[in-house]
Design a protein around this motif. Structure first.
Motif, short mmCIF file in Angstrom:
data_model
loop_
_atom_site.label_atom_id
_atom_site.label_comp_id
_atom_site.label_asym_id
_atom_site.label_seq_id
_atom_site.Cartn_x
_atom_site.Cartn_y
_atom_site.Cartn_z
N ARG A 24 27.23 50.22 93.63
CA ARG A 24 26.20 49.71 94.54
C ARG A 24 24.81 49.96 93.98
O ARG A 24 23.91 49.13 94.14
CB ARG A 24 26.35 50.36 95.92
CG ARG A 24 25.23 50.03 96.90
CD ARG A 24 25.05 48.53 97.10
NE ARG A 24 23.71 48.21 97.62
CZ ARG A 24 23.10 47.05 97.45
NH1 ARG A 24 23.67 46.07 96.77
NH2 ARG A 24 21.89 46.85 97.95
N TRP A 25 24.64 51.09 93.32
CA TRP A 25 23.34 51.39 92.72
C TRP A 25 22.99 50.33 91.69
O TRP A 25 21.86 49.82 91.65
CB TRP A 25 23.36 52.79 92.10
CG TRP A 25 22.01 53.34 91.78
CD1 TRP A 25 20.80 52.80 92.10
CD2 TRP A 25 21.72 54.53 91.06
NE1 TRP A 25 19.78 53.59 91.63
CE2 TRP A 25 20.31 54.67 90.99
CE3 TRP A 25 22.52 55.52 90.48
CZ2 TRP A 25 19.70 55.73 90.34
CZ3 TRP A 25 21.91 56.59 89.84
CH2 TRP A 25 20.51 56.70 89.78
N GLN A 69 14.33 54.87 85.54
CA GLN A 69 14.90 55.96 86.34
C GLN A 69 16.38 55.72 86.62
O GLN A 69 17.17 56.66 86.62
CB GLN A 69 14.11 56.10 87.65
CG GLN A 69 12.71 56.66 87.43
CD GLN A 69 11.79 56.43 88.60
OE1 GLN A 69 12.06 55.62 89.49
NE2 GLN A 69 10.67 57.14 88.63
N HIS A 70 16.76 54.48 86.82
CA HIS A 70 18.17 54.17 87.02
C HIS A 70 18.97 54.46 85.75
O HIS A 70 20.05 55.08 85.80
CB HIS A 70 18.34 52.70 87.42
CG HIS A 70 19.76 52.24 87.44
ND1 HIS A 70 20.30 51.44 86.44
CD2 HIS A 70 20.77 52.49 88.31
CE1 HIS A 70 21.57 51.21 86.72
NE2 HIS A 70 21.88 51.83 87.83
N GLU A 71 18.45 54.03 84.62
CA GLU A 71 19.15 54.25 83.35
C GLU A 71 19.30 55.74 83.05
O GLU A 71 20.29 56.16 82.44
CB GLU A 71 18.39 53.57 82.22
CG GLU A 71 18.44 52.04 82.30
CD GLU A 71 17.55 51.37 81.29
OE1 GLU A 71 16.70 52.08 80.68
OE2 GLU A 71 17.66 50.14 81.10
N ALA A 72 18.33 56.55 83.51
CA ALA A 72 18.38 58.00 83.28
C ALA A 72 19.17 58.73 84.36
O ALA A 72 19.38 59.94 84.25
CB ALA A 72 16.96 58.56 83.21
N GLY A 73 19.61 58.00 85.37
CA GLY A 73 20.36 58.63 86.45
C GLY A 73 19.51 59.53 87.33
O GLY A 73 20.04 60.44 87.99
N GLU A 74 18.21 59.26 87.39
CA GLU A 74 17.29 60.08 88.18
C GLU A 74 17.22 59.54 89.61
O GLU A 74 16.30 58.80 89.97
CB GLU A 74 15.91 60.11 87.53
CG GLU A 74 15.92 60.70 86.12
CD GLU A 74 14.59 60.55 85.41
OE1 GLU A 74 13.72 59.81 85.93
OE2 GLU A 74 14.43 61.15 84.33
#
Length: 256
Positions: A182-183, A129-134
């Motif tokens: 930060r993310w 989800q992080h890699e997809a920007g979700e």
């Protein structure tokens, strides 16, 4: 009408059988999700139209939320969303640091292999989800991971205490506007304590979870202490606005 920001889609009218309960749930979600920001007057007319209810169940719901500390009822001025006190949130995070450490330590000792496998799958989902920007999906999975760790600790007193404090800081975390840096840091911190869990290193897992909580606290407190956006009247939506505007979506930014 008070002009805050508007939801992605109007809420469907609430069925009468669950009118009161549903109104409470809808409003609580809007406050915790940041759609109704702290200090803003609750736009009663617009919300009645949006939720498909009358003023009576709405005001009953506001009384419930007032008892939860999410809303302040002010005579002759209507209801406002309760402000968030950065100092109070900072104090709660200090307690959360200790609870996260204890949860990580006990989870290593008491969690089953099946639970650790589930935690690994949740972490993989988080990374995807992080890699997809979700962001919205990421933040939900993130909260589920921390809840799973606490459940694996097998300590009802810890679980109840953690849930109570987590609810208090949920709104503050959702308001924190983390940048991309930060993310990424947060994901890296998750990778760290997950590696400790895989080794069943109780001390290291607890320490890394506490450190992750402290770093999240710094980001949240910094965000809360930033000046409010221009054009927002803290008791009346946007300056010069009249009751009748729509409530727009404010995406939660909980990267803890």
């Amino acid at each position: 009408m008070d002009r805050i920001k508007t939801m992605k889609a109007p809420a469907r009218p609430i069925r009468r059988a669950t009118l009161h309960h549903s109104a409470v749930e809808e409003l609580r979600a809007m406050i915790l999700g940041g759609e109704l920001p702290p200090g803003v007057r609750v736009p009663e007319v617009q919300l009645c139209e949006q939720l498909g209810i009358s003023r009576t169940p709405l005001r009953e719901a506001l009384r419930v939320l007032s008892s939860e500390g999410l809303v302040e009822l002010r005579p002759h001025r209507g209801a406002i969303v309760a402000p968030v006190d950065a100092n109070e949130i900072g104090a709660i995070f200090e307690v959360m640091d200790a609870l996260e450490r204890l949860a990580g330590t006990l989870a290593c000792r008491n969690g089953s292999d099946a639970e650790f496998a589930k935690l690994d799958r949740m972490h993989d989902q988080l990374v995807t989800q992080h890699e997809a920007g979700e962001r919205a999906a990421y933040f939900l999975t993130n909260r589920q991971i921390h809840t799973q760790i606490v459940a694996m600790a097998r300590n009802p007193a810890l679980e109840a205490t953690y849930a109570g404090f987590a609810a208090k800081i949920l709104r503050a975390r959702s308001l924190a506007n983390y940048d991309t840096g930060r993310w990424q840091e947060s994901v890296d911190e998750h990778e760290g304590f997950m590696a400790a869990f895989r080794r069943r290193d109780a001390e290291e897992a607890g320490a890394l979870l506490a450190d992750h909580s402290r770093r999240t606290a710094v980001a949240v407190i910094q965000a809360l202490r930033q000046p409010p956006a221009q054009g927002i009247d803290q008791e009346g939506g946007q300056e010069g606005g009249q009751e009748g505007g729509a409530v727009t979506d404010v995406a939660p930014m909980d990267a803890g």
